[in-house]
Design a protein around this motif. Structure first.
Motif, PDB file in Angstrom:
ATOM      1  N   LEU A  91       0.834  -1.200   0.000  1.00 46.74           N
ATOM      2  CA  LEU A  91       0.000   0.000   0.000  1.00 46.74           C
ATOM      3  C   LEU A  91       0.872   1.255   0.000  1.00 46.74           C
ATOM      4  N   GLN A  92       1.920   1.265   0.811  1.00 43.64           N
ATOM      5  CA  GLN A  92       2.799   2.438   0.877  1.00 43.64           C
ATOM      6  C   GLN A  92       3.559   2.629  -0.432  1.00 43.64           C
ATOM      7  N   ARG A  93       4.054   1.530  -1.007  1.00 48.09           N
ATOM      8  CA  ARG A  93       4.775   1.645  -2.280  1.00 48.09           C
ATOM      9  C   ARG A  93       3.844   2.142  -3.384  1.00 48.09           C
ATOM     10  N   GLN A  94       2.610   1.661  -3.387  1.00 50.74           N
ATOM     11  CA  GLN A  94       1.621   2.102  -4.370  1.00 50.74           C
ATOM     12  C   GLN A  94       1.354   3.596  -4.221  1.00 50.74           C
ATOM     13  N   ALA A  95       1.203   4.054  -2.984  1.00 51.39           N
ATOM     14  CA  ALA A  95       0.964   5.476  -2.718  1.00 51.39           C
ATOM     15  C   ALA A  95       2.147   6.320  -3.179  1.00 51.39           C
ATOM     16  N   ASP A  96       3.363   5.834  -2.947  1.00 50.59           N
ATOM     17  CA  ASP A  96       4.558   6.576  -3.368  1.00 50.59           C
ATOM     18  C   ASP A  96       4.624   6.696  -4.893  1.00 50.59           C
ATOM     19  N   ARG A  97       4.300   5.604  -5.600  1.00 50.85           N
ATOM     20  CA  ARG A  97       4.318   5.652  -7.067  1.00 50.85           C
ATOM     21  C   ARG A  97       3.274   6.632  -7.594  1.00 50.85           C
ATOM     22  N   LEU A  98       2.097   6.627  -6.971  1.00 50.34           N
ATOM     23  CA  LEU A  98       1.038   7.540  -7.405  1.00 50.34           C
ATOM     24  C   LEU A  98       1.432   8.994  -7.171  1.00 50.34           C
ATOM     25  N   LYS A  99       2.050   9.247  -6.029  1.00 49.95           N
ATOM     26  CA  LYS A  99       2.474  10.617  -5.735  1.00 49.95           C
ATOM     27  C   LYS A  99       3.520  11.083  -6.745  1.00 49.95           C
ATOM     28  N   ALA A 100       4.473  10.205  -7.082  1.00 45.55           N
ATOM     29  CA  ALA A 100       5.495  10.556  -8.073  1.00 45.55           C
ATOM     30  C   ALA A 100       4.850  10.836  -9.431  1.00 45.55           C
ATOM     31  N   PHE A 101       3.860  10.066  -9.784  1.00 45.02           N
ATOM     32  CA  PHE A 101       3.166  10.269 -11.061  1.00 45.02           C
ATOM     33  C   PHE A 101       2.439  11.608 -11.068  1.00 45.02           C
ATOM     34  N   ALA A 102       1.735  11.911  -9.979  1.00 47.00           N
ATOM     35  CA  ALA A 102       0.984  13.171  -9.907  1.00 47.00           C
ATOM     36  C   ALA A 102       1.923  14.370  -9.945  1.00 47.00           C
ATOM     37  N   VAL A 103       3.042  14.279  -9.252  1.00 46.94           N
ATOM     38  CA  VAL A 103       4.019  15.373  -9.288  1.00 46.94           C
ATOM     39  C   VAL A 103       4.549  15.525 -10.712  1.00 46.94           C
ATOM     40  N   GLY A 104       4.770  14.396 -11.401  1.00 52.89           N
ATOM     41  CA  GLY A 104       5.211  14.436 -12.788  1.00 52.89           C
ATOM     42  C   GLY A 104       4.172  15.070 -13.708  1.00 52.89           C
ATOM     43  N   MET A 105       2.906  14.987 -13.330  1.00 55.32           N
ATOM     44  CA  MET A 105       1.833  15.611 -14.109  1.00 55.32           C
ATOM     45  C   MET A 105       1.782  17.117 -13.883  1.00 55.32           C
ATOM     46  N   GLY A 106       2.491  17.584 -12.866  1.00 51.35           N
ATOM     47  CA  GLY A 106       2.484  19.009 -12.582  1.00 51.35           C
ATOM     48  C   GLY A 106       1.649  19.391 -11.371  1.00 51.35           C
ATOM     49  N   VAL A 107       1.154  18.418 -10.616  1.00 51.51           N
ATOM     50  CA  VAL A 107       0.389  18.700  -9.401  1.00 51.51           C
ATOM     51  C   VAL A 107       1.388  19.005  -8.292  1.00 51.51           C
ATOM     52  N   GLU A 108       1.277  20.184  -7.701  1.00 46.97           N
ATOM     53  CA  GLU A 108       2.271  20.591  -6.708  1.00 46.97           C
ATOM     54  C   GLU A 108       2.192  19.792  -5.414  1.00 46.97           C
ATOM     55  N   HIS A 109       0.993  19.658  -4.865  1.00 46.88           N
ATOM     56  CA  HIS A 109       0.828  18.940  -3.600  1.00 46.88           C
ATOM     57  C   HIS A 109      -0.315  17.943  -3.726  1.00 46.88           C
ATOM     58  N   PRO A 110      -0.059  16.780  -4.345  1.00 43.79           N
ATOM     59  CA  PRO A 110      -1.156  15.818  -4.505  1.00 43.79           C
ATOM     60  C   PRO A 110      -1.554  15.215  -3.162  1.00 43.79           C
ATOM     61  N   GLU A 111      -2.845  15.045  -2.981  1.00 40.81           N
ATOM     62  CA  GLU A 111      -3.349  14.383  -1.778  1.00 40.81           C
ATOM     63  C   GLU A 111      -3.266  12.877  -1.997  1.00 40.81           C
ATOM     64  N   ILE A 112      -2.960  12.149  -0.931  1.00 43.34           N
ATOM     65  CA  ILE A 112      -2.869  10.698  -1.003  1.00 43.34           C
ATOM     66  C   ILE A 112      -3.925  10.120  -0.065  1.00 43.34           C
ATOM     67  N   VAL A 113      -4.771   9.239  -0.585  1.00 40.76           N
ATOM     68  CA  VAL A 113      -5.763   8.541   0.226  1.00 40.76           C
ATOM     69  C   VAL A 113      -5.492   7.053   0.086  1.00 40.76           C
ATOM     70  N   THR A 114      -5.267   6.381   1.215  1.00 37.42           N
ATOM     71  CA  THR A 114      -5.017   4.939   1.191  1.00 37.42           C
ATOM     72  C   THR A 114      -6.150   4.223   1.901  1.00 37.42           C
ATOM     73  N   GLU A 115      -6.437   3.011   1.439  1.00 39.59           N
ATOM     74  CA  GLU A 115      -7.545   2.256   2.019  1.00 39.59           C
ATOM     75  C   GLU A 115      -7.268   0.764   1.900  1.00 39.59           C
ATOM     76  N   THR A 116      -7.737   0.021   2.883  1.00 45.11           N
ATOM     77  CA  THR A 116      -7.668  -1.431   2.858  1.00 45.11           C
ATOM     78  C   THR A 116      -9.095  -1.946   2.770  1.00 45.11           C
ATOM     79  N   GLY A 117      -9.375  -2.701   1.725  1.00 46.32           N
ATOM     80  CA  GLY A 117     -10.728  -3.225   1.550  1.00 46.32           C
ATOM     81  C   GLY A 117     -10.863  -3.952   0.226  1.00 46.32           C
ATOM     82  N   SER A 118     -11.910  -4.704   0.096  1.00 41.38           N
ATOM     83  CA  SER A 118     -12.161  -5.493  -1.105  1.00 41.38           C
ATOM     84  C   SER A 118     -12.531  -4.597  -2.280  1.00 41.38           C
ATOM     85  N   GLY A 119     -12.055  -4.958  -3.447  1.00 41.76           N
ATOM     86  CA  GLY A 119     -12.419  -4.242  -4.661  1.00 41.76           C
ATOM     87  C   GLY A 119     -13.747  -4.703  -5.224  1.00 41.76           C
ATOM     88  N   MET A 120     -14.376  -5.688  -4.596  1.00 50.27           N
ATOM     89  CA  MET A 120     -15.618  -6.261  -5.113  1.00 50.27           C
ATOM     90  C   MET A 120     -16.867  -5.592  -4.562  1.00 50.27           C
TER      91      MET A 120
END
Length: 195
Positions: A73-102
């Motif tokens: 979960l933490q590694r996924q959040a870090d990758r998403l933050k890096a992607f958002a910063v690469g898109m030009g978002v200065e301070h992207p918000e990160i929301v993490t959750e544990t739960g079923s995708g179904m």
């Protein structure tokens, strides 16, 4: 933006673009994330294609299905933050959750979807957002002027394959859910008889 997306927009083969990235001969700025993914920063696509409406927020949503995968979960959040910063978002918000995708019992995601100030949701893969019917959610958000960005969209392009995968996922979830419910019911009945 991802290599495949930029290659499609430019009419190039993705293998050619990856080769240019590795050789350092790209005509536009690129960066490689710590996980090895290449992000292309082409101003003509990033700034003009999908600007966020004034006052809207960009939120990165990361999800895992069980508590034992907190490191993922933490590694996924870090990758998403890096992607958002690469898109030009200065301070992207990160929301993490544990739960079923179904199911739809994810409080944090439901809060994000109902919040009109969230203009862009960034997810790593489609299945991290929802196992089924993501297209419906995308359409509903698009009608409101909002969007979902899928960072790694390497799922099968064939609609039939995607539909079959979703149907099998649903059937398996119901089957295993019923088995678990039956075991719990049997255990409760045994406990009641023994008492």
């Amino acid at each position: 933006m991802l290599v495949k997306e930029w290659a499609r927009l430019e009419g190039l083969h993705p293998q050619t673009v990856w080769k240019w990235c590795r050789q350092g001969t790209m005509p536009v700025p690129v960066e490689q994330t710590p996980t090895g993914m290449w992000l292309i920063h082409d101003p003509k696509y990033e700034t003009a294609s999908h600007p966020n409406p004034a006052g809207s927020r960009t939120v990165c949503y990361a999800r895992v299905s069980s508590g034992g995968r907190k490191g993922d979960l933490q590694r996924q959040a870090d990758r998403l933050k890096a992607f958002a910063v690469g898109m030009g978002v200065e301070h992207p918000e990160i929301v993490t959750e544990t739960g079923s995708g179904m199911d739809d019992k994810r409080r944090k995601l439901n809060r994000l979807l109902s919040d009109p100030t969230v203009g862009t949701l960034v997810v790593e893969r489609r299945d991290r957002f929802a196992r089924m019917n993501m297209g419906l959610v995308e359409s509903a958000l698009k009608a409101q002027g909002r969007r979902i960005i899928v960072v790694d969209d390497t799922e099968p392009d064939d609609d039939l394959v995607r539909d079959m995968t979703e149907a099998l996922t649903s059937f398996c979830a119901r089957l295993y859910g019923r088995r678990a419910a039956k075991r719990k019911t049997d255990a409760a009945l045994r406990a009641a008889r023994d008492a």
